[in-house]
Write a protein that holds these residues in place. Structure first.
Motif, short mmCIF file in Angstrom:
data_model
loop_
_atom_site.label_atom_id
_atom_site.label_comp_id
_atom_site.label_asym_id
_atom_site.label_seq_id
_atom_site.Cartn_x
_atom_site.Cartn_y
_atom_site.Cartn_z
N CYS A 110 67.67 -28.31 -7.56
CA CYS A 110 66.34 -27.98 -8.10
C CYS A 110 66.53 -27.29 -9.44
N PHE A 112 64.27 -25.33 -11.08
CA PHE A 112 63.31 -24.27 -11.41
C PHE A 112 63.89 -22.86 -11.36
N GLY A 113 65.05 -22.71 -10.78
CA GLY A 113 65.80 -21.46 -10.90
C GLY A 113 65.13 -20.21 -10.35
N CYS A 114 64.41 -20.32 -9.24
CA CYS A 114 63.85 -19.11 -8.64
C CYS A 114 65.03 -18.23 -8.19
N CYS A 117 66.55 -18.05 -4.45
CA CYS A 117 66.66 -19.32 -3.72
C CYS A 117 68.04 -19.95 -3.90
N THR A 119 68.97 -23.05 -3.28
CA THR A 119 68.92 -24.39 -3.90
C THR A 119 68.85 -24.27 -5.42
N GLY A 120 68.13 -23.25 -5.88
CA GLY A 120 67.96 -23.06 -7.33
C GLY A 120 69.26 -22.82 -8.06
N GLY A 156 64.42 -28.61 -3.34
CA GLY A 156 63.62 -29.15 -4.43
C GLY A 156 62.16 -28.76 -4.39
N GLU A 157 61.50 -29.01 -5.52
CA GLU A 157 60.06 -28.75 -5.65
C GLU A 157 59.38 -30.11 -5.54
N ILE A 189 55.60 -24.24 -6.07
CA ILE A 189 55.64 -22.98 -6.80
C ILE A 189 54.45 -22.90 -7.77
FE1 SF4 Z 1 62.27 -22.42 -6.63
FE2 SF4 Z 1 61.74 -24.12 -4.58
FE3 SF4 Z 1 63.41 -24.83 -6.53
FE4 SF4 Z 1 64.14 -22.96 -4.81
S1 SF4 Z 1 63.75 -25.13 -4.33
S2 SF4 Z 1 64.44 -22.90 -7.06
S3 SF4 Z 1 62.18 -21.92 -4.44
S4 SF4 Z 1 61.23 -24.41 -6.76
#
Ligand code: SF4
Length: 343
Positions: A110, A112-114, A117, A119-120, A156-157, A189
């Motif tokens: 993913c 988006f780098g939260c 998280c 996965t990020g 993933g988002e 998100i």
């Molecule tokens: Fe953010 Fe969801 Fe991606 Fe994790 S999987 S980084 S929470 S958008």
């Protein structure tokens, strides 16, 4: 070019090969009613057709291959190999009353780098195709498991993947998975264009917005997407969603000790959700205990009972509807935010 799903491809091939129109129905019944996962075993089809299908599509109906499986009493996590030697994960939760719920992935990694998280930390490798998304469920179906509800909360988002909508089409098509729209939940998100498209095209699908902080500056720190789609804009879109669909919207909130679990935070969450209009009772907050993993920063820890109690007291006093999510699977890294390539 956008990849075509196997179901579309099968239709095209049958028509190119001048097969009678009932063949497609025979094939979907074989897969979805009789749980036949290999073209060779579709004995209702002429042998020559089965051979043609195998030549064109390979022997297996399912495009994702299980490479590891971890199970605890109520949770089963499967690691799948997908094209390009990548891995994605899906989780099956088995509730006491027999209900089986699934959490599936939509992207490999993913982007988006939260901060909290797992996965990020991988970055985005690629979007999954509609087949790769739905085949995570097909795998369980072919192995005899009922599909009662599905959330798109794995890796993933979901709304960042343009193939999501084709996957939703496949999952809700009565000739294929035939799942009721209300059995599906999309978690986001806060990607506004995706939320608006979902409101238009799948108004009955459940929607969850991951808030995690009621303060824009802190939320931008935890979830960089907030710089693009700040809280106010997302909540305005969610108001429109509720008004058009009459459906509940869930606000997910991961409790991080000493970061976002103060009573001040709870008050600010309530502030956002009160005074929005006569539909505001359709907002429902889901509090999620945090799960740490080996790859998320050490600075994040789960809230303790007394902080959760204080948070909840504030929500209650402000009339906010909420639930605290029961955690399954944290012992096998299958709980939310933990999905990560472990192999
Ligand atoms: Fe953010 Fe969801 Fe991606 Fe994790 S999987 S980084 S929470 S958008």
């Amino acid at each position: 070019m956008k990849p075509t799903s196997k179901y579309t491809r099968i239709r095209q091939l049958l028509s190119e090969w001048k097969q009678p129109s009932y063949r497609y129905k025979q094939m979907t019944e074989a897969i979805f009613k009789h749980k036949v996962g290999e073209y060779e075993r579709m004995s209702m089809l002429p042998r020559s057709l089965r051979e043609e299908l195998i030549r064109a599509l390979g022997p297996q109906v399912c495009s994702v291959r299980p490479v590891a499986e971890l199970a605890s009493s109520q949770v089963c996590k499967v690691l799948f190999a997908v094209a390009g030697d990548e891995r994605v994960e899906a989780v099956r939760l088995h509730y006491e009353r027999g209900w089986k719920s699934y959490c599936i992935s939509t992207q490999c990694g993913c982007g988006f780098g939260c901060k909290f998280c797992a996965t990020g930390t991988i970055g985005l490798k690629r979007n999954l195709t509609a087949d790769e998304i739905t085949d995570q469920l097909l795998y369980f179906h072919l192995n005899g498991h009922s599909l009662d509800s599905v959330s798109f909360m794995g890796m993933g988002e979901a709304l960042a993947n343009p193939n999501l909508f084709e996957a939703l089409h496949i999952l809700t098509d009565p000739d294929l998975f035939g799942l009721g729209h209300r059995r599906l939940t999309i978690s986001t998100i806060g990607l506004l264009p995706g939320i608006e498209k979902l409101t238009r095209e799948y108004p009955q699908i459940n929607l969850t917005f991951s808030l995690h902080s009621p303060f824009d500056d802190q939320r931008s720190e935890l979830m960089p997407i907030n710089n693009r789609f700040p809280i106010r804009d997302v909540l305005d879109a969610l108001d429109r969603h509720i008004r058009q669909t009459g459906r509940k919207v869930y606000i997910a909130y991961i409790l991080l000790r000493g970061v976002n679990d103060s009573m001040e935070h709870a008050g600010a969450v309530a502030e956002w959700l009160r005074g929005r209009g006569d539909w505001e009772h359709l907002y429902h907050v889901t509090l999620i205990p945090y799960n740490s993993t080996d790859v998320t920063p050490d600075s994040y820890e789960a809230s303790d009972a007394s902080r959760i109690e204080g948070f909840v007291r504030v929500l209650k006093s402000r009339g906010i509807r909420f639930t605290i999510r029961t955690q399954f699977g944290s012992d096998i890294n299958a709980a939310c935010g933990q999905l990560y390539r472990t192999e």
